[in-house]
Design a protein around this motif. Structure first.
Motif: not given
Length: 413
Positions: A256-257, A285-287, A349-352, A360-361
Motif C-alpha cells: 500500500d505504501g 523510506v519505502i526501501g 509508522t514510517t511509511v507515512f 492519511v486519507s
C-alpha cells in the motif's frame, strides 16, 4: 508392535508450496478485494470465512492420509501470513481453530479423535477462548466444567473469545469438582451459549474477540479433555499464529505504501525532486519499510521451522528430544516476537514519511495497518522477552513458562 505412526495422527509433511499457493491464493485475493471497506464499516467477514472453510483451510495441517493437505507448520504459518496481508482480521479468526486441530493431531488415535478429524473434514470450525472475563486469571479459574450424568456441564464467562461468532464449536477452559483443569468443546448453537459483540479494541475489530457466556451448556463425552494433555508447543503455536498475521500486515504496508507513493501528484519545496517517485529520500523510506517486511518474514520462517522439529520429536515418542526442541522453539519464538513486532510497528509508522498529507486519507485507510499491528502486538508480553532470552543465554535459566509445561500456555490476554 507399536510404531511411531500409532502414537499420534502427525505424519511427515507432504504438501508443496506450489500446490498450497494454487489452492488458497485465489481465495486470499478475493478476500483482499473488500478488506478496506469491511475495516471502515466494521463489517464482519462471515462470507469470507466461509470461503476458506469450503476450500479446506481448516484441514491444511491434517495429513493427506486423513483427508487434509499435509502442510508443515512452516507452510501453515506462511499461508496465514499471506491471508494476513489480504485481511488481518480474517487471518486472526483462524488462530483458535488451527490450534485445536494441531492439538488433536498430537493426540493418540482413538474413536473420539477419529470423530474430531471427521468434523474437521466436514468443515466444522472451532472458536472460543480461555481467558477469564472480569480480570480472572488461569490461576483463579471461575469457569467450571462439572460432571452432569454421562456428560458435563459448563458454566462461566470468557473474554477475547476470538472467532466465536464464526464457529460451530467453542473451546472452553474450566475446573472440575476436584479442581482439575479441563478443556471442554461445546456447540455454539446449544442452549446456554451467549456470545456478545463487545470487543472495543481500536484494531482487529471484526475478529469476534468479545465475551462468551456459558450457562449450563452441555459438553458430551469425548468432547472434554484434561488441559494438561494439550500439545506441549501450543503456547508457541498461538504466539506464532499472531506473529504470522503481523508479518502479513507488514507486507501489506509495503504494497500500500508503494501504491500511495506512485499516486502522489506533487512534492514539497524541500524535496530532492519535484516528482515524488523520483525523490531519493522518499524511495529510501519505502526501501526501509521493505527491509522491515523482509526481516519479519525471515524471522517467521526460522521460528516456525523449530515447531516442526518439536512436532516430529513428539510424533516419534522421543521425550528427551521433544524437551530440547521445546526449549529451542521457546527461544526462537521469543526472538521472532521481538523482531516481528518491532518491524511491524516501525513499518506501519514510517511509511507515512513517504506519503505526505494525502497518506492519511480515510479513503486509503492506511491507519488500519498500525491499529491492527498495535492491537496484535499488545496481546502477549513483548516487554519481558528480551530479559528472558538474556537470562537463558547468560545463566542457562529455563525459558519455557510453567504454563506451557502443564499444557495451559498461550493466549496472552
Amino acid at each position: 508392535m507399536t510404531t511411531t505412526a500409532d502414537l499420534t495422527y502427525l505424519r511427515p509433511p507432504t504438501a508443496t508450496d506450489a500446490h498450497l499457493a494454487e489452492t488458497f491464493q485465489p481465495v486470499f485475493e478475493r478476500i483482499a478485494e473488500g478488506s478496506v471497506e469491511r475495516e471502515r464499516d466494521r463489517e464482519f467477514p462471515h462470507e469470507q470465512v466461509q470461503w476458506l472453510k469450503d476450500r479446506g483451510l481448516g484441514v491444511v495441517r491434517v495429513p493427506t492420509a486423513f483427508g487434509g493437505y499435509g502442510a508443515s507448520l512452516e507452510q501453515t504459518f506462511a499461508l496465514l501470513a499471506d491471508l494476513g496481508s489480504a485481511d488481518p482480521n480474517v487471518a486472526h479468526i483462524w488462530r483458535n481453530h488451527l490450534a485445536f486441530v494441531e492439538d488433536r493431531l498430537n493426540a493418540a488415535p482413538s474413536e473420539t479423535n477419529d470423530r474430531w478429524l471427521q468434523r474437521f473434514r466436514d468443515r466444522e470450525f472451532v472458536g472460543g477462548g480461555w481467558t477469564e472475563a472480569n480480570n480472572g486469571t488461569f490461576a483463579d479459574l471461575k469457569t467450571s466444567v462439572r460432571r452432569d450424568g454421562d456428560g458435563w456441564r459448563v458454566d462461566g464467562a470468557k473474554f477475547y473469545a476470538t472467532g466465536s461468532l464464526y464457529a460451530d464449536w467453542l473451546d472452553v477452559l474450566g475446573r472440575d469438582d476436584d479442581g482439575g483443569v479441563l478443556t471442554a468443546l461445546v456447540r455454539r448453537a446449544d442452549p446456554g451459549v451467549e456470545l456478545l459483540d463487545d470487543w472495543d479494541g481500536f484494531g482487529q475489530r471484526t475478529t469476534a474477540s468479545g465475551t462468551a457466556n456459558y450457562h449450563g451448556v452441555p459438553a458430551r463425552p469425548g468432547d472434554v479433555f484434561p488441559a494438561g494433555e494439550r500439545f506441549v508447543y501450543q503456547g508457541h503455536f498461538y504466539q506464532t499464529a499472531m506473529l504470522s498475521v503481523l508479518v502479513g500486515i507488514t507486507r501489506a504496508v509495503v504494497r500500500d505504501g508503494v501504491a500511495a507513493l506512485r499516486a502522489r501528484g506533487r512534492n514539497y519545496p524541500q524535496a530532492l525532486d519535484p516528482s515524488p517517485t523520483a525523490d531519493a529520500q522518499l524511495l529510501q523510506v519505502i526501501g526501509q519499510v521493505s527491509a522491515h517486511a523482509f526481516a519479519a518474514e525471515a524471522a517467521l520462517r526460522a521460528s516456525s521451522r523449530t515447531l516442526d522439529h518439536t512436532a516430529a520429536a513428539h510424533a516419534a515418542g522421543d521425550l528427551e528430544e521433544r524437551r530440547e526442541r521445546l526449549v529451542e522453539g521457546e527461544v526462537a519464538t521469543a526472538r521472532a516476537q521481538l523482531v516481528i513486532i518491532d518491524a511491524a510497528l516501525a513499518a506501519t509508522t514510517t511509511v507515512f514519511d513517504a506519503l505526505g498529507a494525502s497518506g492519511v486519507s480515510t479513503t486509503r485507510a492506511l491507519d488500519r495497518h498500525w491499529r491492527n499491528a498495535r492491537t496484535l502486538a499488545s496481546h502477549n508480553p513483548r516487554v519481558y522477552k528480551a530479559r528472558i532470552l538474556g537470562d537463558w543465554y547468560v545463566n542457562g535459566t529455563d525459558p519455557v513458562p510453567n504454563l506451557a509445561e502443564r499444557g495451559r500456555g498461550g493466549q496472552g490476554d
